[in-house]
Scaffold this motif. Structure first.
Motif, PDB file in Angstrom:
ATOM      1  N   ILE A 120       0.864  -1.173   0.000  1.00 40.71           N
ATOM      2  CA  ILE A 120       0.000   0.000   0.000  1.00 40.71           C
ATOM      3  C   ILE A 120       0.902   1.225   0.000  1.00 40.71           C
ATOM      4  CG2 ILE A 120      -1.832   1.260   1.168  1.00 40.71           C
ATOM      5  CD1 ILE A 120      -2.701  -1.495   0.247  1.00 40.71           C
ATOM      6  N   TYR A 121       0.703   2.122  -0.966  1.00 39.53           N
ATOM      7  CA  TYR A 121       1.511   3.353  -1.024  1.00 39.53           C
ATOM      8  C   TYR A 121       0.600   4.564  -0.948  1.00 39.53           C
ATOM      9  CZ  TYR A 121       4.470   7.095  -2.850  1.00 39.53           C
ATOM     10  OH  TYR A 121       5.138   8.281  -3.016  1.00 39.53           O
ATOM     11  N   ALA A 122       0.807   5.405   0.044  1.00 36.69           N
ATOM     12  CA  ALA A 122       0.049   6.646   0.208  1.00 36.69           C
ATOM     13  C   ALA A 122       0.918   7.800  -0.281  1.00 36.69           C
ATOM     14  CB  ALA A 122      -0.341   6.841   1.668  1.00 36.69           C
ATOM     15  N   ARG A 123       0.689   8.194  -1.525  1.00 40.13           N
ATOM     16  CA  ARG A 123       1.491   9.255  -2.138  1.00 40.13           C
ATOM     17  C   ARG A 123       1.066  10.624  -1.590  1.00 40.13           C
ATOM     18  NH1 ARG A 123       4.106   9.462  -7.129  1.00 40.13           N
ATOM     19  NH2 ARG A 123       3.133   7.490  -7.741  1.00 40.13           N
ATOM     20  N   ASN A 124       2.027  11.390  -1.116  1.00 40.68           N
ATOM     21  CA  ASN A 124       1.777  12.742  -0.589  1.00 40.68           C
ATOM     22  C   ASN A 124       0.701  12.764   0.488  1.00 40.68           C
ATOM     23  OD1 ASN A 124       3.676  13.800  -2.391  1.00 40.68           O
ATOM     24  ND2 ASN A 124       2.135  14.109  -3.975  1.00 40.68           N
ATOM     25  N   SER A 125       0.601  11.703   1.280  1.00 41.69           N
ATOM     26  CA  SER A 125      -0.444  11.648   2.288  1.00 41.69           C
ATOM     27  C   SER A 125      -0.056  10.730   3.431  1.00 41.69           C
ATOM     28  CB  SER A 125      -1.760  11.179   1.673  1.00 41.69           C
ATOM     29  OG  SER A 125      -1.689   9.818   1.315  1.00 41.69           O
ATOM     30  N   ASP A 126      -0.835  10.828   4.522  1.00 43.24           N
ATOM     31  CA  ASP A 126      -0.718   9.880   5.620  1.00 43.24           C
ATOM     32  C   ASP A 126      -1.434   8.586   5.232  1.00 43.24           C
ATOM     33  OD1 ASP A 126       0.575  11.824   7.072  1.00 43.24           O
ATOM     34  OD2 ASP A 126      -1.121  12.276   8.375  1.00 43.24           O
ATOM     35  N   LEU A 127      -1.140   7.522   5.967  1.00 41.73           N
ATOM     36  CA  LEU A 127      -1.773   6.232   5.726  1.00 41.73           C
ATOM     37  C   LEU A 127      -2.324   5.694   7.043  1.00 41.73           C
ATOM     38  CD1 LEU A 127      -2.407   3.718   4.002  1.00 41.73           C
ATOM     39  CD2 LEU A 127      -0.072   2.929   4.445  1.00 41.73           C
ATOM     40  N   ILE A 128      -3.589   5.331   7.039  1.00 46.24           N
ATOM     41  CA  ILE A 128      -4.227   4.705   8.196  1.00 46.24           C
ATOM     42  C   ILE A 128      -4.703   3.319   7.789  1.00 46.24           C
ATOM     43  CG2 ILE A 128      -6.170   4.770   9.803  1.00 46.24           C
ATOM     44  CD1 ILE A 128      -6.096   7.800   9.653  1.00 46.24           C
ATOM     45  N   VAL A 129      -4.301   2.302   8.557  1.00 50.73           N
ATOM     46  CA  VAL A 129      -4.764   0.927   8.338  1.00 50.73           C
ATOM     47  C   VAL A 129      -5.502   0.494   9.601  1.00 50.73           C
ATOM     48  CG1 VAL A 129      -4.104  -1.447   7.873  1.00 50.73           C
ATOM     49  CG2 VAL A 129      -2.849   0.416   6.784  1.00 50.73           C
ATOM     50  N   THR A 130      -6.778   0.183   9.466  1.00 46.60           N
ATOM     51  CA  THR A 130      -7.573  -0.181  10.640  1.00 46.60           C
ATOM     52  C   THR A 130      -7.532  -1.669  10.952  1.00 46.60           C
ATOM     53  OG1 THR A 130      -9.578  -0.435   9.295  1.00 46.60           O
ATOM     54  CG2 THR A 130      -9.150   1.750  10.237  1.00 46.60           C
ATOM     55  N   GLY A 131      -7.081  -2.485   9.992  1.00 45.37           N
ATOM     56  CA  GLY A 131      -7.021  -3.931  10.183  1.00 45.37           C
ATOM     57  C   GLY A 131      -5.614  -4.418  10.439  1.00 45.37           C
ATOM     58  N   TYR A 154      -3.856   0.291  13.345  1.00 46.00           N
ATOM     59  CA  TYR A 154      -4.702   0.010  14.506  1.00 46.00           C
ATOM     60  C   TYR A 154      -4.925  -1.490  14.731  1.00 46.00           C
ATOM     61  CZ  TYR A 154      -5.526   4.991  14.350  1.00 46.00           C
ATOM     62  OH  TYR A 154      -5.342   6.356  14.346  1.00 46.00           O
ATOM     63  N   GLY A 155      -4.476  -2.322  13.801  1.00 46.68           N
ATOM     64  CA  GLY A 155      -4.528  -3.765  13.979  1.00 46.68           C
ATOM     65  C   GLY A 155      -3.165  -4.286  14.401  1.00 46.68           C
ATOM     66  N   VAL A 156      -2.959  -5.585  14.234  1.00 44.03           N
ATOM     67  CA  VAL A 156      -1.664  -6.206  14.525  1.00 44.03           C
ATOM     68  C   VAL A 156      -0.729  -5.946  13.348  1.00 44.03           C
ATOM     69  CG1 VAL A 156      -0.463  -8.364  14.973  1.00 44.03           C
ATOM     70  CG2 VAL A 156      -2.723  -7.965  15.967  1.00 44.03           C
ATOM     71  N   MET A 157       0.463  -5.429  13.627  1.00 45.87           N
ATOM     72  CA  MET A 157       1.422  -5.054  12.585  1.00 45.87           C
ATOM     73  C   MET A 157       2.564  -6.063  12.536  1.00 45.87           C
ATOM     74  SD  MET A 157       2.455  -3.225  10.201  1.00 45.87           S
ATOM     75  CE  MET A 157       3.980  -2.982   9.306  1.00 45.87           C
ATOM     76  N   ARG A 158       2.557  -6.935  11.482  1.00 51.19           N
ATOM     77  CA  ARG A 158       3.620  -7.920  11.316  1.00 51.19           C
ATOM     78  C   ARG A 158       4.454  -7.685  10.061  1.00 51.19           C
ATOM     79  NH1 ARG A 158       2.953 -11.865  15.001  1.00 51.19           N
ATOM     80  NH2 ARG A 158       0.865 -12.161  15.896  1.00 51.19           N
ATOM     81  N   GLY A 159       4.071  -6.743   9.232  1.00 50.18           N
ATOM     82  CA  GLY A 159       4.783  -6.488   7.987  1.00 50.18           C
ATOM     83  C   GLY A 159       5.801  -5.372   8.119  1.00 50.18           C
ATOM     84  N   ARG A 160       5.946  -4.590   7.038  1.00 50.80           N
ATOM     85  CA  ARG A 160       6.934  -3.520   6.985  1.00 50.80           C
ATOM     86  C   ARG A 160       6.216  -2.174   6.880  1.00 50.80           C
ATOM     87  NH1 ARG A 160       8.789  -7.688   3.518  1.00 50.80           N
ATOM     88  NH2 ARG A 160       7.948  -6.653   1.664  1.00 50.80           N
ATOM     89  N   ALA A 161       6.708  -1.180   7.596  1.00 51.58           N
ATOM     90  CA  ALA A 161       6.120   0.157   7.575  1.00 51.58           C
ATOM     91  C   ALA A 161       7.210   1.171   7.278  1.00 51.58           C
ATOM     92  CB  ALA A 161       5.451   0.471   8.902  1.00 51.58           C
TER      93      ALA A 161
END
Length: 226
Positions: free
Chosen positions: A133-144, A161-168
């Motif tokens: 997921i790429y948020a160009r020129n913006s913030d990114l919110i993931v609820t899952g 806001y969910g469980v984060m196991r990937g890359r940020a």
């Protein structure tokens, strides 16, 4: 109407940069292989850029280049080259000389284009392994939840806001003021404006906890999310 055979378009890619601080080829190769074992899904066969700004002019580029290639990484370019002779060697090896896009340039471009607010991309579904997921020129919110092998990239801040196991990867365009906010931190990699930690570098006391990551004096820092 016939379509043109080719077309040039701008794009954004997430690339790791290897900063070389000495010319000890065996030491460099072993250190890269150590990092590959720590994050094989992220780094195996990955395209990388080499930063040589810390090296002097008496560098044998051929041996350094071969040491990196032996690890299986794919070098696509070199940045930070200040020596004309070294630059000739690099170009002669078939690689491009790249110029890094600095945070100051990013902020100036924002001001010149009169952008007064940052938009937000919100994802209300789980992010599966292999997805980016790429948020160009913006913030990114993931609820899952974000699975291992998934990647979140944003030019602004990232909220999970969910469980984060990937890359940020926040501040992808170089903005050092960006932050990562996570409720359940199990990340494979976290990065802000190119400064990153692999999973083994994230303090174990934050495993599964709510955390806020940001840069302080250009050093990646983590604190509890209160």
């Amino acid at each position: 109407m016939l379509k043109r055979p080719i077309e040039f378009k701008g794009s954004n890619f997430t690339l790791s940069v290897i900063h070389l601080y000495n010319t000890q080829t065996e030491e460099i190769r072993l250190e890269i292989e150590k990092k590959l074992k720590q994050a094989p899904d992220f780094l195996k066969n990955a395209p990388v850029v080499i930063n040589v700004s810390a090296l002097d002019g008496d560098t044998s580029w051929k041996t350094l280049f071969q040491a990196v290639l032996q690890t299986g990484l794919h070098v696509i370019g070199v940045t930070g080259c200040k020596n004309s002779n070294l630059k000739k060697e690099i170009i002669g090896s078939g690689l491009a000389i790249l110029t890094e896009f600095k945070a100051e340039q990013y902020r100036a471009s924002i001001s010149s284009s009169m952008k007064t607010s940052i938009k937000t991309l919100t994802i209300n579904l789980p992010v599966r392994s292999g997805q980016q997921i790429y948020a160009r020129n913006s913030d990114l919110i993931v609820t899952g939840n974000v699975s291992a092998g998934a990647e979140l990239v944003a030019d602004g801040n990232i909220h999970i806001y969910g469980v984060m196991r990937g890359r940020a990867l926040a501040g992808a365009s170089g903005d050092r003021k960006c932050q990562i906010f996570c409720i359940h931190l199990f990340a494979e990699l976290v990065s802000i404006a190119g400064q990153y930690w692999l999973s083994d570098q994230i303090p174990t006391s934050f495993s599964g906890k709510a955390a806020r990551l940001y840069l302080e004096s250009n050093i990646l820092t983590i604190h509890p999310l209160l």
